[in-house]
Design an enzyme around this catalytic site. Sequence first.
Site, PDB file in Angstrom:
ATOM      1  N   VAL A  15       0.828  -1.205   0.000  1.00 58.29           N
ATOM      2  CA  VAL A  15       0.000   0.000   0.000  1.00 58.29           C
ATOM      3  C   VAL A  15       0.865   1.259   0.000  1.00 58.29           C
ATOM      4  O   VAL A  15       0.613   2.202  -0.759  1.00 58.29           O
ATOM      5  CB  VAL A  15      -0.968  -0.006   1.202  1.00 58.29           C
ATOM      6  N   GLY A  16       1.907   1.262   0.835  1.00 61.85           N
ATOM      7  CA  GLY A  16       2.776   2.435   0.887  1.00 61.85           C
ATOM      8  C   GLY A  16       3.409   2.726  -0.467  1.00 61.85           C
ATOM      9  O   GLY A  16       3.453   3.883  -0.926  1.00 61.85           O
ATOM     10  N   ALA A  34      -7.363  19.303  -5.195  1.00 62.79           N
ATOM     11  CA  ALA A  34      -7.280  19.566  -3.759  1.00 62.79           C
ATOM     12  C   ALA A  34      -7.002  21.038  -3.461  1.00 62.79           C
ATOM     13  O   ALA A  34      -7.124  21.474  -2.326  1.00 62.79           O
ATOM     14  CB  ALA A  34      -6.185  18.704  -3.140  1.00 62.79           C
ATOM     15  N   LYS A 107      -7.301  -1.587   9.625  1.00 64.51           N
ATOM     16  CA  LYS A 107      -8.634  -1.924  10.150  1.00 64.51           C
ATOM     17  C   LYS A 107      -8.575  -2.512  11.555  1.00 64.51           C
ATOM     18  O   LYS A 107      -9.443  -2.275  12.383  1.00 64.51           O
ATOM     19  CB  LYS A 107      -9.349  -2.877   9.201  1.00 64.51           C
ATOM     20  N   GLU A 131     -10.520   5.646   5.466  1.00 63.74           N
ATOM     21  CA  GLU A 131     -11.338   5.123   4.360  1.00 63.74           C
ATOM     22  C   GLU A 131     -10.788   3.791   3.860  1.00 63.74           C
ATOM     23  O   GLU A 131     -11.545   2.868   3.534  1.00 63.74           O
ATOM     24  CB  GLU A 131     -11.362   6.132   3.206  1.00 63.74           C
ATOM     25  N   GLU A 192      -3.341 -15.312   2.141  1.00 61.56           N
ATOM     26  CA  GLU A 192      -2.141 -15.295   2.983  1.00 61.56           C
ATOM     27  C   GLU A 192      -1.720 -16.726   3.319  1.00 61.56           C
ATOM     28  O   GLU A 192      -2.533 -17.647   3.317  1.00 61.56           O
ATOM     29  CB  GLU A 192      -2.439 -14.564   4.304  1.00 61.56           C
ATOM     30  N   LYS A 207     -13.880  -4.752   9.857  1.00 67.88           N
ATOM     31  CA  LYS A 207     -14.485  -3.755   8.962  1.00 67.88           C
ATOM     32  C   LYS A 207     -15.941  -3.498   9.351  1.00 67.88           C
ATOM     33  O   LYS A 207     -16.411  -2.360   9.346  1.00 67.88           O
ATOM     34  CB  LYS A 207     -14.390  -4.248   7.521  1.00 67.88           C
TER      35      LYS A 207
END
Lengths: 430, 430
Positions: A15-16, A34, A107, A131, A192, A207
């Site tokens: 993700v990073g 923005a 989460k 989000e 996983e 979640k």
Amino acid sequence: MTKPLRIALAGLGTVGGGVVRLLDANGELIARRAGRAIEVVAVSARDRGKDRGFDLSRFAWIDDPAELVRHPDIDVVVELVGGSDGPALALARATLGAGKSLVTANKAMIAHHGLELARAAEAAQVALKFEAAVAGGVPVIKGLREGAAANVIGSVYGILNGTCNFILSKMEAEGRDFADILSEAQALGYAEADPSFDIDGVDAAHKLSILASIAFGAQPAFGDVAATGIRHVMAADIAEAAALGYRVRLLGVADAGPHGLFQRVHPHLVPLSHPLAHVVGSTNAVVAEGNFVGRLLFQGAGAGDGPTASAVVADLIDIARGEFGPPYAMPADALADQPAADTGERRGRHYLRFEVVDKVGVLAEIAAAMRDAGVSIESLMQRGATAGGAVLVAIVTHEVPERSVTHALEKLRGSPSLAGAPMWMHIVAG
Amino acid sequence: MTKPLRIALAGLGTVGGGVVRLLDANGELIARRAGRAIEVVAVSARDRGKDRGFDLSRFAWIDDPAELVRHPDIDVVVELVGGSDGPALALARATLGAGKSLVTANKAMIAHHGLELARAAEAAQVALKFEAAVAGGVPVIKGLREGAAANVIGSVYGILNGTCNFILSKMEAEGRDFADILSEAQALGYAEADPSFDIDGVDAAHKLSILASIAFGAQPAFGDVAATGIRHVMAADIAEAAALGYRVRLLGVADAGPHGLFQRVHPHLVPLSHPLAHVVGSTNAVVAEGNFVGRLLFQGAGAGDGPTASAVVADLIDIARGEFGPPYAMPADALADQPAADTGERRGRHYLRFEVVDKVGVLAEIAAAMRDAGVSIESLMQRGATAGGAVLVAIVTHEVPERSVTHALEKLRGSPSLAGAPMWMHIVAG
């Protein structure tokens, strides 16, 4: 144009890395939207030497993520370390404590510590946004917090775990059994190595508790989510469901009534007339039922670097625009402390499947247990023996209180006629 | 708690009445979520005496809607008068000119005058919001403007008119023809007495141009939307589509490429593997494809007092929270002035249906026209005569440029073999 929003990024995994690539690719457009640029200033990750496909030298490298907060001129820390406690939680607390905004995709941390963190963010008048923690790229927290904000939301439910939906869809498409598909998904990297968080429903429960809190204005109560996964769903269950006009989906379901907060993750039979029946593969989808808007559906990719980065950066854009409020849509102190609902009185139709020993009297025993518990049977199907020699009996009940089903199953517990634990799935109304 | 957000409401029809009932029913919850109460202070409508099911006496009654702006202490005017110009536009201009915020459900006005109004709102640093103008209760403008804000959006498309989707679904379910279902829908109040705005695609075109502008950062260009409706869809087309694994849906489709802005409202064949194929009845659904998030779907009720009021009040909550920015997600002056795309080069598969005279050589004539225009045929079906005695020939093409299909149809124009204008539908990729 105002000065850039300056970001410190903790965690450069899937993700990073996605966040860096997204800001590189779409940065100019984002600045127009923005009203200011979003700039990564400092990063922290485990391995500085790893090739991530982009140039790290333009960022300040900080070995200890906890030090990111002390980097000068940081507006927001993006926490992508993961884990409900440990370094992630320490960083989150330090960030908000230092009066900086926090964006996270975590989460587990939000499910366990969201209320504490929301109080800290509100006290510091900074943003806490997550989000990406629910349904990956799908802007469902925004959808509930803002889009559906005019409504009393009666229930929120959906497909919250892409791995489970991938496995169930594939079991259905190929008629293969759970263990078989799981191994394949693991080999392909879709599941996983230790898949229990996904397939036992824990991830979906995290979640669901976040969604329920925002939807109902209730304090998060992750500990009250009753979670069952998909380990015991058989190809035969999916075939029976299909014959009846249903698909099997792992749903997180929450509703808020006068009797408290109901939160459950469980395999369900979803009728083909319902949009969730048509959600296949690793897609996520969330339904919210509002008292004025009716049924809203939000659907999209629930995981992956691109979709998750999209949600993280959407949060950053909100912060850059100054468009954020209390993390749970209302101040943490206004969230109601709701007891967990008693599920015994919930009425619905149910699917029950028994693996039985092939001998005289078994059907009569099951039918008698149902009758004695007041469970009225709508249909009963007995199919040929499994590979192990057991016979499958699948029952669909009329609408009955869950308490009655529990009683019937208690009557049958330990019966020598049963070759395994019964499978109980709830049936979603059309 | 801060002081209430004070509203003047112009129009007390279906939606206006819905807004009053929603605020009456959910006002307390909304105040907790918005951080302040939302209060209707003054109203204006045509008929003061009409029974609307709620007490009007608590509001100031203003005969001339244009006067609402001058009512003291108004923060926001909610325009629910309707019509692209006339009193609605006059009120909108006066509201923004007086430095008050404007919320509207008026898709025609925004499609025609949105850019001018956005400039006025930005100059006055007030809000102009129109979530209810597109897809009723579905928060799709918020979804694009904020939820997907991190993405370059390649295309946005969907089911934008509930009346058409209701008619097409019912034609499909019951095998009946368009005119027949339309009469029934009109009798039931699901379709207007003058249904042309809906069934000729104008309403969907209004909505599409609004979505396209926000999605692509392009100046609204309603005049460039090519719109065809569903008048000429036959029950036989729907049956042919079903036999091929498709459903017929009226879609608004927009994309932005290097060659300009493409905007079209047209009946399409949607494969069953696509979520839009499963949207039935008057439901609306919008898909956005982003370069990081992938495919997002937003679905819900596209019309009706409750859903539309839900969207209007969501806008009011944003304003009460101070969470609003430029109406088109970026300043009006930053929106690109994009030319309309040349559609001739667009490649795709197509459905063509001809009503032909039952005589020797007709099929050869059609096939020759296709061949001469370079349109390669994937399948051709000829079915028995219609009630009028004509024979139907349906063709599905391989992927070809649209220009070739246009050429083929030009070759056939005026041919005595054809008993009516051909039907051309685009096929959505799976």
